[in-house]
Scaffold this motif. Structure first.
Motif, mmCIF file in Angstrom:
data_model
loop_
_atom_site.group_PDB
_atom_site.id
_atom_site.type_symbol
_atom_site.label_atom_id
_atom_site.label_comp_id
_atom_site.label_asym_id
_atom_site.label_seq_id
_atom_site.Cartn_x
_atom_site.Cartn_y
_atom_site.Cartn_z
ATOM 1 N N PHE A 199 -30.194 -6.837 -40.472
ATOM 2 C CA PHE A 199 -29.006 -6.355 -41.171
ATOM 3 C C PHE A 199 -28.008 -5.822 -40.153
ATOM 4 O O PHE A 199 -28.357 -5.068 -39.253
ATOM 5 C CB PHE A 199 -29.362 -5.248 -42.163
ATOM 6 N N ILE A 200 -26.755 -6.225 -40.315
ATOM 7 C CA ILE A 200 -25.667 -5.734 -39.480
ATOM 8 C C ILE A 200 -25.067 -4.514 -40.162
ATOM 9 O O ILE A 200 -24.696 -4.567 -41.335
ATOM 10 C CB ILE A 200 -24.578 -6.814 -39.315
ATOM 11 N N ARG A 251 -26.095 -9.260 -44.022
ATOM 12 C CA ARG A 251 -27.037 -10.130 -43.318
ATOM 13 C C ARG A 251 -26.809 -11.578 -43.751
ATOM 14 O O ARG A 251 -26.546 -11.860 -44.918
ATOM 15 C CB ARG A 251 -28.473 -9.726 -43.652
ATOM 16 N N ILE A 252 -26.880 -12.494 -42.788
ATOM 17 C CA ILE A 252 -26.911 -13.910 -43.126
ATOM 18 C C ILE A 252 -28.243 -14.183 -43.826
ATOM 19 O O ILE A 252 -29.300 -13.811 -43.329
ATOM 20 C CB ILE A 252 -26.766 -14.777 -41.866
ATOM 21 N N ASN A 253 -28.187 -14.826 -44.981
ATOM 22 C CA ASN A 253 -29.363 -14.949 -45.838
ATOM 23 C C ASN A 253 -30.604 -15.443 -45.112
ATOM 24 O O ASN A 253 -31.693 -14.876 -45.251
ATOM 25 C CB ASN A 253 -29.062 -15.881 -47.015
ATOM 26 N N LYS A 254 -30.454 -16.513 -44.327
ATOM 27 C CA LYS A 254 -31.628 -17.107 -43.696
ATOM 28 C C LYS A 254 -32.285 -16.170 -42.695
ATOM 29 O O LYS A 254 -33.464 -16.330 -42.375
ATOM 30 C CB LYS A 254 -31.266 -18.429 -43.028
ATOM 31 N N MET A 255 -31.543 -15.183 -42.191
ATOM 32 C CA MET A 255 -32.120 -14.226 -41.244
ATOM 33 C C MET A 255 -33.140 -13.322 -41.907
ATOM 34 O O MET A 255 -33.963 -12.699 -41.227
ATOM 35 C CB MET A 255 -31.013 -13.378 -40.599
ATOM 36 N N GLY A 256 -33.108 -13.243 -43.223
ATOM 37 C CA GLY A 256 -34.058 -12.387 -43.924
ATOM 38 C C GLY A 256 -35.186 -13.130 -44.576
ATOM 39 O O GLY A 256 -36.108 -12.503 -45.126
ATOM 40 N N TRP A 257 -35.172 -14.458 -44.522
ATOM 41 C CA TRP A 257 -36.210 -15.217 -45.240
ATOM 42 C C TRP A 257 -37.592 -14.969 -44.684
ATOM 43 O O TRP A 257 -38.574 -14.935 -45.426
ATOM 44 C CB TRP A 257 -35.878 -16.706 -45.196
ATOM 45 N N ASP A 258 -37.719 -14.786 -43.364
ATOM 46 C CA ASP A 258 -39.044 -14.524 -42.794
ATOM 47 C C ASP A 258 -39.506 -13.103 -43.028
ATOM 48 O O ASP A 258 -40.623 -12.727 -42.681
ATOM 49 C CB ASP A 258 -39.076 -14.836 -41.304
ATOM 50 N N LYS A 259 -38.620 -12.257 -43.636
ATOM 51 C CA LYS A 259 -38.985 -10.871 -43.910
ATOM 52 C C LYS A 259 -39.480 -10.685 -45.341
ATOM 53 O O LYS A 259 -39.925 -9.615 -45.717
ATOM 54 C CB LYS A 259 -37.766 -9.962 -43.693
ATOM 55 N N PRO A 266 -16.063 -8.299 -44.151
ATOM 56 C CA PRO A 266 -15.800 -8.263 -45.596
ATOM 57 C C PRO A 266 -14.300 -8.315 -45.900
ATOM 58 O O PRO A 266 -13.467 -7.924 -45.071
ATOM 59 C CB PRO A 266 -16.399 -6.919 -46.028
ATOM 60 N N LYS A 267 -13.946 -8.775 -47.098
ATOM 61 C CA LYS A 267 -12.539 -8.961 -47.459
ATOM 62 C C LYS A 267 -11.747 -7.657 -47.423
ATOM 63 O O LYS A 267 -10.603 -7.632 -46.980
ATOM 64 C CB LYS A 267 -12.444 -9.598 -48.842
ATOM 65 N N ASP A 268 -12.315 -6.577 -47.914
ATOM 66 C CA ASP A 268 -11.567 -5.314 -47.949
ATOM 67 C C ASP A 268 -11.981 -4.371 -46.828
ATOM 68 O O ASP A 268 -11.875 -3.153 -46.936
ATOM 69 C CB ASP A 268 -11.721 -4.624 -49.302
ATOM 70 N N PHE A 269 -12.426 -4.966 -45.700
ATOM 71 C CA PHE A 269 -12.812 -4.185 -44.534
ATOM 72 C C PHE A 269 -11.593 -3.484 -43.941
ATOM 73 O O PHE A 269 -10.522 -4.072 -43.790
ATOM 74 C CB PHE A 269 -13.431 -5.111 -43.480
ATOM 75 N N SER A 270 -11.762 -2.211 -43.589
ATOM 76 C CA SER A 270 -10.665 -1.435 -43.004
ATOM 77 C C SER A 270 -11.243 -0.412 -42.037
ATOM 78 O O SER A 270 -12.185 0.307 -42.378
ATOM 79 C CB SER A 270 -9.863 -0.733 -44.102
ATOM 80 N N ALA A 271 -10.669 -0.351 -40.821
ATOM 81 C CA ALA A 271 -11.181 0.596 -39.826
ATOM 82 C C ALA A 271 -10.120 0.899 -38.781
ATOM 83 O O ALA A 271 -9.399 0.010 -38.342
ATOM 84 C CB ALA A 271 -12.427 0.024 -39.150
ATOM 85 N N SER A 272 -10.017 2.167 -38.399
ATOM 86 C CA SER A 272 -9.219 2.528 -37.225
ATOM 87 C C SER A 272 -10.011 2.208 -35.974
ATOM 88 O O SER A 272 -9.511 1.606 -35.018
ATOM 89 C CB SER A 272 -8.859 4.011 -37.270
ATOM 90 N N THR A 273 -11.279 2.630 -35.964
ATOM 91 C CA THR A 273 -12.253 2.208 -34.957
ATOM 92 C C THR A 273 -13.535 1.884 -35.699
ATOM 93 O O THR A 273 -13.753 2.328 -36.832
ATOM 94 C CB THR A 273 -12.516 3.304 -33.903
ATOM 95 N N ALA A 274 -14.405 1.108 -35.065
ATOM 96 C CA ALA A 274 -15.652 0.717 -35.728
ATOM 97 C C ALA A 274 -16.770 0.625 -34.717
ATOM 98 O O ALA A 274 -16.537 0.359 -33.528
ATOM 99 C CB ALA A 274 -15.485 -0.619 -36.451
ATOM 100 N N SER A 275 -17.980 0.849 -35.186
ATOM 101 C CA SER A 275 -19.160 0.694 -34.347
ATOM 102 C C SER A 275 -20.183 -0.131 -35.102
ATOM 103 O O SER A 275 -20.327 -0.006 -36.321
ATOM 104 C CB SER A 275 -19.750 2.058 -33.970
ATOM 105 N N ILE A 276 -20.897 -0.967 -34.354
ATOM 106 C CA ILE A 276 -21.783 -1.963 -34.966
ATOM 107 C C ILE A 276 -23.196 -1.807 -34.422
ATOM 108 O O ILE A 276 -23.402 -1.474 -33.258
ATOM 109 C CB ILE A 276 -21.221 -3.379 -34.696
ATOM 110 N N ALA A 277 -24.187 -2.040 -35.290
ATOM 111 C CA ALA A 277 -25.597 -1.998 -34.892
ATOM 112 C C ALA A 277 -26.364 -2.969 -35.779
ATOM 113 O O ALA A 277 -25.915 -3.318 -36.871
ATOM 114 C CB ALA A 277 -26.163 -0.583 -35.020
#
Length: 436
Positions: free
Chosen positions: A412-413, A427-435, A395-406
């Motif tokens: 959804f990321i 989430r990338i839009n097409k990744m949710g279309w089957d949901k 994201p444009k205003d993303f800010s982190a000293s450290t970060a963790s991802i799941a």
């Protein structure tokens, strides 16, 4: 001006017309069928709402369900911005050649109009399509629905939650997914605390020591702390198993993997009650000793075979992260050794040695963040090459000293950030279309 007649009038006219065609001196035998059906329907050239560009829509398949009497392109939606009020068809096919007996029902009355490929029809709402048998004794009705995507397929949409002041002050953080909900273990000045995502924010669930580590397997949270493995499916009720391991890394198939205090890979088949050392195919100095991540992915064509990865940093390499992998079989007797991914000097797309490295599976590939947390790294080839992806952008205003991802079950990321206290979900839009 097109003629419009009622369905009942057409049926009566069809029978009368067939009767008048039968002359006493006509030796031609004409066969009229009672059965009929639409067997094919193809879209033509369409337009966009806000553009002069056209769409050759013939490749967007229409599915015909003869039992329910429905025709739709829903599994293969048209592009965003398609003008659904100006739909054209390129062809129609009917059983027993009844293409001249196909009619559209008016959107505002009970009258019907013969099917014509020259027509432009409004499909902002479903329309009814009728096909009459050549005998005039039978009519089959279809509800035709034409849909277009409302989202651009490859766009990643991020949502930002309220700043979490606890996370803001954590020195490091580890995320996971349990029962499709975010779980966070954060290091504090005096220990560590587990938080779970409830009603739009993270709530404290339990405290652990400063040496605690966490992983999840989708259904269970595992926290290793002081020779004890704590496990829970809801962060409320916990089971404990004493084990001589430094940290549980993850679960793949029937197997649970851990790192011993001597930095050896270990495996358990009884949920951590007993452990054995794992075989490796290269020098143990390349086994990660810090910022260790465990990732499990499926293999192509065989649901009984999975691939496990251990990815992290080692003092033996100052430039790149270390990647180890193992094929995990349903029959554990067929398991292979852990394989070290050797550094190839010609590969300029290795995963850098990033502090506080965090890696997760995404769409059966892998996604990583760490270091200055200024970019995401993506691998589609089992961790050999790691590149920035022009669709997977922070994201444009993303800010982190450290970060963790799941990543959760709905693709959804989730990214949790120390220093700023930010929590992001995207989430990338097409990744949710089957949901949907």
């Amino acid at each position: 001006m097109k003629s419009k007649i009622s369905i009942f009038a057409l049926s009566f006219a069809t029978v009368c017309m067939m009767s008048s065609c039968l002359g006493d001196n006509d030796d031609t035998e004409i066969v009229y069928y009672d059965d009929t059906a639409i067997t094919g329907l193809t879209l033509g050239t369409l337009t966009y709402v806000d553009s002069a560009d056209t769409i050759n829509a013939s490749g967007y398949k229409l599915q015909i369900d003869q039992y329910s009497g429905t025709i739709t392109n829903a599994p293969d939606s048209l592009p965003v911005g398609t003008n659904l009020k100006e739909i054209k068809f390129a062809s129609v096919y009917a059983l027993n050649g009844n293409v001249n007996n196909v009619y559209w029902k008016s959107a505002v009355s009970d009258s019907i109009t013969p099917f014509s490929m020259k027509d432009t029809l409004d499909f902002s709402q479903p329309r009814e399509l009728y096909v009459f048998s050549s005998s005039g004794n039978f009519v089959k009705k279809y509800t035709v629905t034409i849909v277009a995507h409302k989202e651009i397929a490859d766009t990643l949409i991020w949502n930002k939650f309220d700043i979490d002041n606890d996370i803001k002050n954590y020195t490091s953080v580890k995320t996971g997914i349990c029962n499709n909900s975010l779980v966070v273990l954060g290091k504090t000045a005096s220990g560590s605390e587990l938080k779970t995502f409830v009603d739009g924010s993270l709530k404290k669930a339990r405290s652990f020591s400063a040496n605690a580590t966490m992983t999840t397997d989708g259904n269970t949270i595992y926290v290793t702390d002081g020779g004890v493995i704590y496990s829970s499916s809801d962060a409320k009720s916990w089971n404990t198993v004493s084990a001589d391991v430094k940290s549980v890394l993850g679960v793949c198939g029937k197997e649970m993997f851990a790192m011993s205090s001597a930095n050896k890979l270990m495996m358990s088949l009884d949920n951590g009650a007993s452990w054995k050392n794992e075989d490796i195919d290269d020098d143990a100095k390349y086994v990660p000793s810090s910022d260790i991540n465990f990732v499990s992915t499926a293999t192509t064509g065989n649901t009984d075979v999975k691939r496990a990865f251990v990815i992290g940093n080692s003092s033996a390499n100052s430039k790149k992260a270390e990647v180890w992998s193992k094929i995990v079989e349903e029959n554990t007797d067929k398991d292979q050794s852990w394989m070290y991914q050797k550094f190839n000097s010609s590969n300029n797309y290795y995963l850098p040695k990033l502090s506080n490295l965090s890696v997760t599976a995404y769409d059966n590939n892998m996604l990583a963040i760490g270091g200055e947390c200024d970019k995401l790294y993506y691998s589609i080839d089992c961790g050999i090459c790691w590149k920035e992806n022009d669709k997977l952008i922070l994201p444009k205003d993303f800010s982190a000293s450290t970060a963790s991802i799941a990543v959760d079950n709905d693709y959804f990321i989730w990214i949790v950030c120390t220093g700023s206290g930010q929590v992001w979900k995207g989430r990338i839009n097409k990744m949710g279309w089957d949901k949907k």
